[in-house]
Design an enzyme around this catalytic site. Structure first.
Site, PDB file in Angstrom:
ATOM      1  N   LYS A 149       0.777  -1.087   0.009  1.00  0.00           N
ATOM      2  CA  LYS A 149      -0.071   0.005  -0.033  1.00  0.00           C
ATOM      3  C   LYS A 149       0.899   1.384  -0.127  1.00  0.00           C
ATOM      4  O   LYS A 149       2.057   0.915   0.403  1.00  0.00           O
ATOM      5  CB  LYS A 149      -0.882   0.023   1.212  1.00  0.00           C
ATOM      6  CG  LYS A 149      -0.414  -0.102   2.619  1.00  0.00           C
ATOM      7  CD  LYS A 149       0.796   0.550   2.984  1.00  0.00           C
ATOM      8  CE  LYS A 149       0.782   2.135   3.378  1.00  0.00           C
ATOM      9  NZ  LYS A 149       2.081   2.760   3.728  1.00  0.00           N
ATOM     10  N   TYR A 237      -4.417   4.052   6.012  1.00  0.00           N
ATOM     11  CA  TYR A 237      -4.527   2.877   7.055  1.00  0.00           C
ATOM     12  C   TYR A 237      -5.871   3.130   7.758  1.00  0.00           C
ATOM     13  O   TYR A 237      -6.931   2.069   8.042  1.00  0.00           O
ATOM     14  CB  TYR A 237      -3.579   2.920   8.266  1.00  0.00           C
ATOM     15  CG  TYR A 237      -2.368   2.287   7.964  1.00  0.00           C
ATOM     16  CD1 TYR A 237      -2.245   0.730   7.879  1.00  0.00           C
ATOM     17  CD2 TYR A 237      -1.090   2.994   7.541  1.00  0.00           C
ATOM     18  CE1 TYR A 237      -0.730   0.509   7.549  1.00  0.00           C
ATOM     19  CE2 TYR A 237       0.039   2.443   7.344  1.00  0.00           C
ATOM     20  CZ  TYR A 237       0.119   1.062   7.195  1.00  0.00           C
ATOM     21  OH  TYR A 237       1.354   0.656   6.851  1.00  0.00           O
TER      22      TYR A 237
END
Ligand code: NDP
Length: 389
Positions: A149, A237
């Site tokens: 990510k 996140y």
């Protein structure tokens, strides 16, 4: 997130508890995991013989790959490493000796992996600006790819990655490890099971102080390698984890404001902080913040329900996630060893590939998140206007 931002216990200590914790899974949880179609922390299955495990090449031997992903293969039951890709052959060979890996590639002969039958899956742990190129080349070489990510610098790149996977008929996943982390799985179980009553608000706060002199933070402050700023690296996140808890609910609009000192020289290319807000189809508001310019490190999620709330003062860390249920009293709930998330995501991806099942964190999820963050940036550029998504 980086090693030095992780508070708390040593990895050795956590691993010592990890296997026991994993084997001690309550039968109902293990059944729920299997019903969902993917292994979780310390998969309840027995380890497979080395010859039958999925074989991985690790691309980019940096802080995260060396500090977290490589050691996690020691806990994995269905995965093993067979190759390293690096611009630094000495480092690769030294790590090769440590882990019994003997196949090495550089970025120039990367495409030769197509001829290598000892590699099934590729783990991309490069700076974000390189994710799209190396993911697409690996897919074209016939490998399945788990890419870190955030998925890529732009949604156009993400779309090209998804299309490359479709064309190559290979699997593409994004390294959203939190989907395999036991404390967050426990929060999901409780929220999904209605224990909080209807959700009223979600709040997500994630940040740290970026150090421009430390190489892994240096590229995070350079737009071509980072793609975006704090929201890309750490705010994601909060965004992704919040959405993980909201089965079936979809974002309909976002807004955001930049939140960092404009005169700070670190942030000439990427934003140092973003305050964001997302309205869901149900009307629920999810709001959060991301920052590269405060201390201490924050990784906090709060789920406010009509009957009860869950606070996670550390929600998305490597080793120390905690869940506090506030339902009149205040109960701290243990859910397993956070470190098992690393092996869980490797095994989860490999098993999805082998058994042709959907993966929990597919490329389409990474694309969704980058589209949302791009809309947040558009909103912040226009002073916080609401943008339909
Ligand atoms: P590092 O800078 O520590 O590592 C990146 C590695 O990429 C380098 O060591 C290098 O490896 C390789 N590389 C190739 N080209 C370049 C370049 N031009 N500049 C810098 N490095 C290059 O970064 P991290 O390990 O912190 O991050 C890597 C990826 O992992 C990022 O996508 C990040 O977002 C993600 N991440 C995910 C986390 C998670 O919890 N899921 C936590 C931390 C990071 P080599 O010398 O072998 O070529």
């Amino acid at each position: 997130m980086s090693d030095d931002e992780q508070p708390g216990l040593s990895r050795r200590a956590m691993l010592a508890g990890g296997v026991a914790g994993a084997l001690g899974l309550a039968a109902s949880r293990a059944q729920a995991q299997q019903a969902e179609g993917q292994p979780l922390l310390g998969n309840p299955r027995l380890p497979e013989p080395a010859g039958q495990r999925m074989r991985w090449a690790i691309v980019g031997l940096g802080t995260y790959a060396v500090g977290q992903i490589m050691p996690a293969f020691g806990d994995a039951r269905l995965s093993r490493m067979t190759a390293f890709v690096s611009g630094n052959p000495d480092k690769a060979r030294t790590l090769g000796k440590r882990y019994g890996v003997s196949r090495f590639y550089g970025y120039d002969d990367y495409d030769d992996m197509a001829k290598d039958d000892e590699i099934d899956c590729v783990f991309i742990a490069l700076p974000v600006g390189l994710h799209a190129e190396y993911t697409i080349r690996a897919l074209e070489a016939g490998k399945h790819v788990l890419c870190e990510k955030p998925m890529a610098s732009t949604s156009a790149e993400c779309e090209a990655m998804v299309e490359a996977a479709r064309k190559a008929d290979r699997r593409l996943g994004i390294g959203y490890r939190v989907h395999f982390e036991p404390t967050n799985r426990e929060a999901l179980r409780r929220i999904g099971g209605g224990e909080l009553g209807p959700l009223r608000q979600i709040r997500a706060e994630h940040g740290f102080d970026a150090n421009p002199d430390w190489p892994p933070h240096k590229w995070r402050l350079e737009q071509p390698l980072a793609g975006g700023g704090s929201m890309y690296d750490i705010g994601i996140y909060g965004l992704n984890t919040s959405l993980m808890m909201l089965d079936g609910d979809k974002p309909v609009s976002v807004s955001a404001l930049y939140a960092y000192p404009r005169e700070d020289p670190r942030f000439s290319e990427v934003e140092g902080g973003l305050d964001w807000r997302m309205t869901m189809a149900s009307g629920l508001i999810v709001s959060g913040s991301s920052s590269y310019c405060y201390r201490p490190f924050a990784s906090r999620q709060t789920y406010f329900g009509a009957q009860a709330s869950i606070t996670m003062p550390l929600a998305t860390t490597y080793y120390d996630n905690t869940l506090i249920l506030q339902d009149g009293g205040r109960r701290k709930i243990g859910a397993g060893t956070p470190a098992s998330q690393f092996a869980g995501q490797l095994d989860g991806f490999g098993e999805a590939v082998r058994e042709g099942r959907p993966h929990r964190t597919p490329g389409e999820m990474g694309l969704r998140d980058i589209r949302l963050i791009e809309a947040m940036y558009r909103s912040a550029d226009e002073g916080g206007v609401e943008i339909a998504v």
